[in-house]
Design an enzyme around this catalytic site. Structure first.
Site, mmCIF file in Angstrom:
data_model
loop_
_atom_site.group_PDB
_atom_site.id
_atom_site.type_symbol
_atom_site.label_atom_id
_atom_site.label_comp_id
_atom_site.label_asym_id
_atom_site.label_seq_id
_atom_site.Cartn_x
_atom_site.Cartn_y
_atom_site.Cartn_z
ATOM 1 N N LYS A 80 2.942 -7.448 -5.554
ATOM 2 C CA LYS A 80 2.045 -6.309 -5.754
ATOM 3 C C LYS A 80 2.346 -5.649 -7.095
ATOM 4 C CE LYS A 80 0.741 -1.933 -3.498
ATOM 5 N NZ LYS A 80 1.060 -1.026 -2.366
ATOM 6 N N SER A 156 -2.526 -0.071 0.611
ATOM 7 C CA SER A 156 -2.744 -0.318 -0.803
ATOM 8 C C SER A 156 -2.303 -1.706 -1.267
ATOM 9 C CB SER A 156 -1.998 0.750 -1.626
ATOM 10 O OG SER A 156 -0.599 0.692 -1.388
ATOM 11 N N SER A 180 0.772 0.867 3.921
ATOM 12 C CA SER A 180 0.182 0.032 2.884
ATOM 13 C C SER A 180 0.479 -1.458 2.951
ATOM 14 C CB SER A 180 0.582 0.553 1.498
ATOM 15 O OG SER A 180 -0.080 1.760 1.227
#
Length: 467
Positions: A80, A156, A180
């Site tokens: 990420k 996220s 997330s």
């Protein structure tokens, strides 16, 4: 699509060891899969094609000599774009981030994976600074759901979830400050674990403080355990890391569920409205827990929604992360992020400490709850994926992403380990997630319970055919 892109990390390592295929073949298959799917879902901000092949060739040579570097040598991994990856910019979904520089450091979890021979295929999309539960940003646009690209992948860590679901690398590193890794795992049909805070070291420290965890996003619980054996290694840059775990996570997977005391809370005591298909799928999975030997009762943890306290902490963190930006840079931010930053900047130190008091009380309540119950089971989310590019479901009347994630953020406040396990599809073919929560430090128990669900055929969903 090559079958190699659909193998788990555990299967890849076994195949390398047995000489059935090579890391170069696997990485080529994964890169081909990225090229095939990226136009539809937009999961990546950067693909490391040549670098990944170079790392794969080095891994292939190590396996040929019988000297693998570690537990995941030659396994493709994505990261990420919140976490540092040496040699690449970390843009955090923001047009305010620097795109040039030397970028000399790995985040602790990335460093451990590199030491174990992982191949880094690329960096995945995130909303700006990871601020919300869907993945779209002014920098990289909207990330689509692997089961329906017109819908959100969640966030996220939405890019990571989509990448894993579509065969673009079996392992991904995500972050979780309010759900997330679990939110996009539930929406995208994969497994994800938010470990106990401090179990996986983090550097630089998050502006969201001790709400922010780093965790594995994988195809199943066995791969997550393998990844945890790597990324939970110590790093002196994180002053809040925990002592080394007791034993390997992979060696604790097969204990089964017999004798476990499991509390099932379908709606937090009537506080949450859950879509009927989600409620039914989760209940069917819970019934199988009893078949596997667990003692299950419907019991609610008994706390009021802590969303106001969470907002105080979360919005204050957002204000802090953007504090150094000038007016021109602020104009480049996601409008929703600007709103919560403005609200966060108005909170006083006393407001913040009052939220900490709520957090401590919630932690005490959950500590007492887990004296009686080994695990708490809930839906991960009360709904399946909605359309992409919006923070809340259209027509819901909600204003912030926390309005549709009531099962996830409380356990960031308490720092407990929590995982999302896929347990079916709704009538539209969208994945449904079940959440497993245990007491702090009981990460191995969460993985063990999830692994039992996979072994029994309860967990897992059919592969996406939408992309």
């Amino acid at each position: 699509m090559s079958d190699l892109s659909r193998l788990t990390a555990t299967e890849l390592v076994a195949g390398y060891r047995g000489g059935e295929f090579s890391p170069v073949e696997v990485v080529r298959a994964v890169l081909a899969r990225i090229e095939e799917t990226e136009h539809a879902v937009n999961a990546f901000v950067r693909v490391h094609g040549e670098e990944a092949l170079e790392q794969a060739r080095a891994s292939e040579d190590r396996w040929r000599r019988g000297e693998p570097a570690g537990l995941v040598d030659g396994v493709p991994v994505t990261v990420k774009d919140i976490l540092l990856l040496r040699g690449a910019p970390t843009l955090r979904g923001s047009r305010t981030s620097a795109t040039t520089g030397e970028f000399p450091e790995d985040a602790p979890s990335v460093a451990r994976l590199r030491e174990h021979g992982a191949v880094f295929a690329g960096k995945t999309t995130t909303p700006e600074y990871g601020w919300k539960g869907v993945t779209d940003s002014p920098l990289s646009g909207v990330t689509g759901n692997p089961y329906d690209p017109a819908r959100t992948a969640g966030g996220s860590s939405g890019g990571s979830a989509a990448a894993v679901a579509l065969g673009c690398g079996p392992l991904s590193l995500g972050t979780d400050g309010g759900g997330s890794v679990r939110i996009p795992a539930a929406f995208s049909g994969i497994f994800a674990l938010k470990p106990t805070y401090g179990r996986v070291p983090l550097y630089p420290a998050s502006a969201f403080g001790t709400l922010a965890h780093v965790g594995p996003m994988t195809r199943d619980a066995a791969d997550a355990a393998l990844m945890m054996d790597v990324i939970s290694g110590p790093d002196p840059r994180d002053w809040s890391q925990l002592a080394p775990s007791q034993g390997e996570f992979t060696q604790q997977l097969d204990g089964g569920l017999s004798g476990l005391r499991i509390a099932f809370s379908p709606d937090f005591g009537g506080q949450v409205e859950v879509q009927p298909e989600v409620a039914a799928a989760v209940r069917r999975a819970v019934e199988r827990l009893e078949d596997l030997g667990a003692h299950v009762e419907e019991r609610d943890p008994g706390f009021a929604d802590p969303v106001a306290a969470f907002h105080t902490l979360w919005f204050s963190g957002a204000a802090r992360v953007t504090q150094g930006l000038g007016e021109e840079q602020r104009a480049l931010l996601d409008p929703g992020l600007r709103e919560i930053c403005e609200e966060g900047a108005r909170h006083s130190a006393l407001d913040y400490l009052a939220a900490v008091d709520v957090r401590m009380d919630l932690g005490r309540r959950m500590g007492a709850f887990h004296r009686d119950w080994d695990l708490l089971v809930t839906p991960t989310l009360p709904l399946t994926a909605f359309e992409g590019g919006v923070e809340v479901p259209p027509g819901s009347g909600l204003t912030r992403w926390t309005g549709w994630t009531p099962f996830t953020y409380p356990f960031n406040l308490t720092q407990q380990p929590a995982a999302s396990v896929p347990v079916g599809l709704d009538a539209a073919g969208l994945p449904i997630g079940l959440q497993l929560v245990a007491a702090r430090h009981e990460d191995a128990l969460v993985l063990r319970a999830a692994h039992a669900l996979y072994a029994a055929g309860v967990a897992g969903v059919p592969e996406s055919t939408a992309v």
